[in-house]
Design a protein around this motif. Structure first.
Motif, short mmCIF file in Angstrom:
data_model
loop_
_atom_site.label_atom_id
_atom_site.label_comp_id
_atom_site.label_asym_id
_atom_site.label_seq_id
_atom_site.Cartn_x
_atom_site.Cartn_y
_atom_site.Cartn_z
N ASP A 2 22.71 17.08 -44.81
CA ASP A 2 22.72 15.73 -44.27
C ASP A 2 24.16 15.31 -43.99
O ASP A 2 25.11 16.03 -44.31
CB ASP A 2 22.03 14.73 -45.22
CG ASP A 2 22.60 14.77 -46.63
OD1 ASP A 2 23.83 14.93 -46.76
OD2 ASP A 2 21.83 14.65 -47.60
N ALA A 3 24.30 14.12 -43.44
CA ALA A 3 25.64 13.63 -43.06
C ALA A 3 26.53 13.40 -44.26
O ALA A 3 27.76 13.47 -44.15
CB ALA A 3 25.49 12.35 -42.25
N VAL A 37 21.64 22.48 -54.64
CA VAL A 37 22.71 22.91 -53.74
C VAL A 37 22.51 22.18 -52.43
O VAL A 37 21.49 22.32 -51.77
CB VAL A 37 22.70 24.43 -53.50
CG1 VAL A 37 23.79 24.80 -52.49
CG2 VAL A 37 22.89 25.20 -54.80
N LEU A 38 23.50 21.36 -52.05
CA LEU A 38 23.48 20.66 -50.76
C LEU A 38 24.74 21.08 -50.00
O LEU A 38 25.85 20.96 -50.52
CB LEU A 38 23.47 19.15 -50.97
CG LEU A 38 22.26 18.60 -51.76
CD1 LEU A 38 22.45 17.11 -52.04
CD2 LEU A 38 20.97 18.85 -51.02
N ASP A 39 24.54 21.54 -48.78
CA ASP A 39 25.68 21.99 -47.98
C ASP A 39 25.77 21.17 -46.70
O ASP A 39 24.97 20.24 -46.50
CB ASP A 39 25.59 23.50 -47.71
CG ASP A 39 24.41 23.88 -46.83
OD1 ASP A 39 23.80 22.99 -46.20
OD2 ASP A 39 24.10 25.09 -46.76
N SER A 64 30.10 22.56 -41.20
CA SER A 64 28.89 23.11 -40.58
C SER A 64 29.20 24.45 -39.92
O SER A 64 30.06 24.54 -39.03
CB SER A 64 28.34 22.12 -39.53
OG SER A 64 27.20 22.67 -38.91
N ARG A 65 28.53 25.50 -40.37
CA ARG A 65 28.76 26.85 -39.84
C ARG A 65 27.44 27.54 -39.50
O ARG A 65 27.35 28.77 -39.52
CB ARG A 65 29.55 27.69 -40.85
CG ARG A 65 30.98 27.16 -41.09
CD ARG A 65 31.74 28.07 -42.05
NE ARG A 65 33.06 27.54 -42.38
CZ ARG A 65 34.17 27.72 -41.66
NH1 ARG A 65 34.12 28.42 -40.53
NH2 ARG A 65 35.33 27.23 -42.05
N ARG A 66 26.43 26.76 -39.18
CA ARG A 66 25.13 27.34 -38.85
C ARG A 66 25.23 28.27 -37.64
O ARG A 66 24.56 29.31 -37.60
CB ARG A 66 24.11 26.23 -38.60
CG ARG A 66 22.72 26.74 -38.26
CD ARG A 66 21.76 25.58 -38.05
NE ARG A 66 21.57 24.84 -39.30
CZ ARG A 66 20.94 23.65 -39.35
NH1 ARG A 66 20.53 23.08 -38.23
NH2 ARG A 66 20.78 23.05 -40.50
N GLU A 67 26.03 27.87 -36.66
CA GLU A 67 26.17 28.67 -35.44
C GLU A 67 27.44 29.52 -35.44
O GLU A 67 27.78 30.13 -34.42
CB GLU A 67 26.18 27.74 -34.21
CG GLU A 67 24.97 26.80 -34.12
CD GLU A 67 23.65 27.55 -34.04
OE1 GLU A 67 23.65 28.68 -33.49
OE2 GLU A 67 22.63 27.02 -34.52
N HIS A 98 31.44 19.40 -47.65
CA HIS A 98 31.53 20.02 -48.97
C HIS A 98 30.17 20.55 -49.44
O HIS A 98 29.14 20.22 -48.88
CB HIS A 98 32.07 19.02 -50.01
CG HIS A 98 31.18 17.82 -50.20
ND1 HIS A 98 31.26 16.71 -49.39
CD2 HIS A 98 30.19 17.57 -51.10
CE1 HIS A 98 30.37 15.81 -49.79
NE2 HIS A 98 29.71 16.31 -50.82
N PHE A 99 30.22 21.38 -50.48
CA PHE A 99 29.03 21.77 -51.22
C PHE A 99 28.85 20.77 -52.37
O PHE A 99 29.82 20.46 -53.08
CB PHE A 99 29.18 23.16 -51.85
CG PHE A 99 29.27 24.30 -50.89
CD1 PHE A 99 28.44 24.39 -49.78
CD2 PHE A 99 30.18 25.32 -51.11
CE1 PHE A 99 28.52 25.47 -48.91
CE2 PHE A 99 30.27 26.40 -50.26
CZ PHE A 99 29.44 26.48 -49.15
#
Length: 302
Positions: free
Chosen positions: A280-281, A274-276, A248-251, A286-287
């Motif tokens: 979700d948990a 594409v799911l990053d 997680s690199r949203r912030e 991973h992608f």
């Protein structure tokens, strides 16, 4: 005139007889009941003759008992009314509806392997070769229950000098999307965001072909991994420095965070899913990238 005078002289001496004539007796039939007259019935409207009432202790006659109609045989009847008379049959009850894939195991879904066109596969292989992808073809995979690949390939290098570790068994369209994504988006983004790292050397993949349901659940739809359409990317290794792990690199306000967000968004140019880690948990590390075909060319990217 003399005669008239003589008649008048005789009238005073004339007398009536003492008794009159006696009546003659009536016929014999008339003397049996001379004083009784038949009773006259009043005139009424004609009514139908009433049936005699049965006494309680009198058994009914066979002719008075209606004969029951014979029951139809089971073969002559149907479980539901005729659609022509009563319209379409009612919808089945909830417990009679067939279970959806979400409620079924992989074995209960009776899936089959999707066939691939020889011409399409040959064209895809030609494109891989033009990009310098290192791969080898392998015999058809059939693991049962719809798991397998009609024309699988095993990829060892996603592009020249970029190792896919461990090597991945995929369908050719999946390998082609991976190579195009790396060449068109990942390598350029890394050169801008992380130039000191010296370029990508390895793609560390977490999952390629594997027979399972989505998210390794016990019931539900089959995973695109089980059809060779998907690959999971866990991290990128560089010539220098630490690998860039997918998390997680949203912030994350660093260039590393910008690099990951960029390549995640660009993935939708090449893959249909594409799911990053922000999805979700199940994808926190991973992608998930796949090439499933949807109606209207719809793509799902989160």
């Amino acid at each position: 005139m003399a005669v008239l005078l003589a008649a008048l002289a005789l009238l005073p001496g004339a007398r009536l007889p003492r008794t009159g004539p006696l009546p003659e007796p009536k016929p014999e039939t008339a003397t049996e009941s001379p004083s009784v007259q038949p009773e006259k019935k009043p005139e009424t409207e004609a009514v139908p003759e009433a049936k005699p009432e049965l006494k309680p202790d009198t058994p009914p006659q066979a002719s008075d008992i209606p004969t029951p109609e014979p029951k139809p045989k089971p073969s002559e009847t149907s479980a539901t009314p005729s659609a022509e008379k009563f319209g379409p049959p009612p919808p089945p009850l909830e417990d009679q509806k067939p279970p959806s894939p979400a409620e079924q195991t992989l074995e209960e879904q009776h899936l089959t392997i999707e066939p691939e066109s020889d011409a399409d596969h040959a064209e895809c292989v030609k494109e891989l070769q033009s990009l310098g992808v290192v791969f080898r073809e392998t015999p058809r995979i059939d693991d049962g229950n719809g798991c397998g690949i009609d024309k699988p390939i095993i990829v060892s290098q996603a592009l020249p000098g970029i190792t896919l570790k461990p090597e991945a068994t995929l369908r050719c369209p999946t390998a082609l999307a991976l190579a195009q994504w790396m060449k068109g988006s990942v390598i350029p983004a890394a050169s801008v965001a992380l130039p000191a790292n010296g370029g990508i050397t390895t793609i560390n993949q977490a999952s390629a072909y594997i027979c399972r349901l989505r998210n390794s659940a016990e019931t539900g739809k089959i995973s695109e991994h089980a059809r060779g359409n998907a690959i999971d990317i866990g991290s990128f290794s560089f010539n220098k420095g630490e690998p860039v792990e997918v998390r997680s690199r949203r912030e994350d306000s660093t260039l590393t965070g910008a690099f990951q967000r960029t390549v995640s968004a660009a993935g939708c140019l090449y893959f249909t899913t594409v799911l990053d880690p922000e999805s979700d948990a199940a994808h926190e590390t991973h992608f998930h990238l796949d090439v499933i075909e949807r109606k209207g060319g719809y793509r799902y990217c989160h």
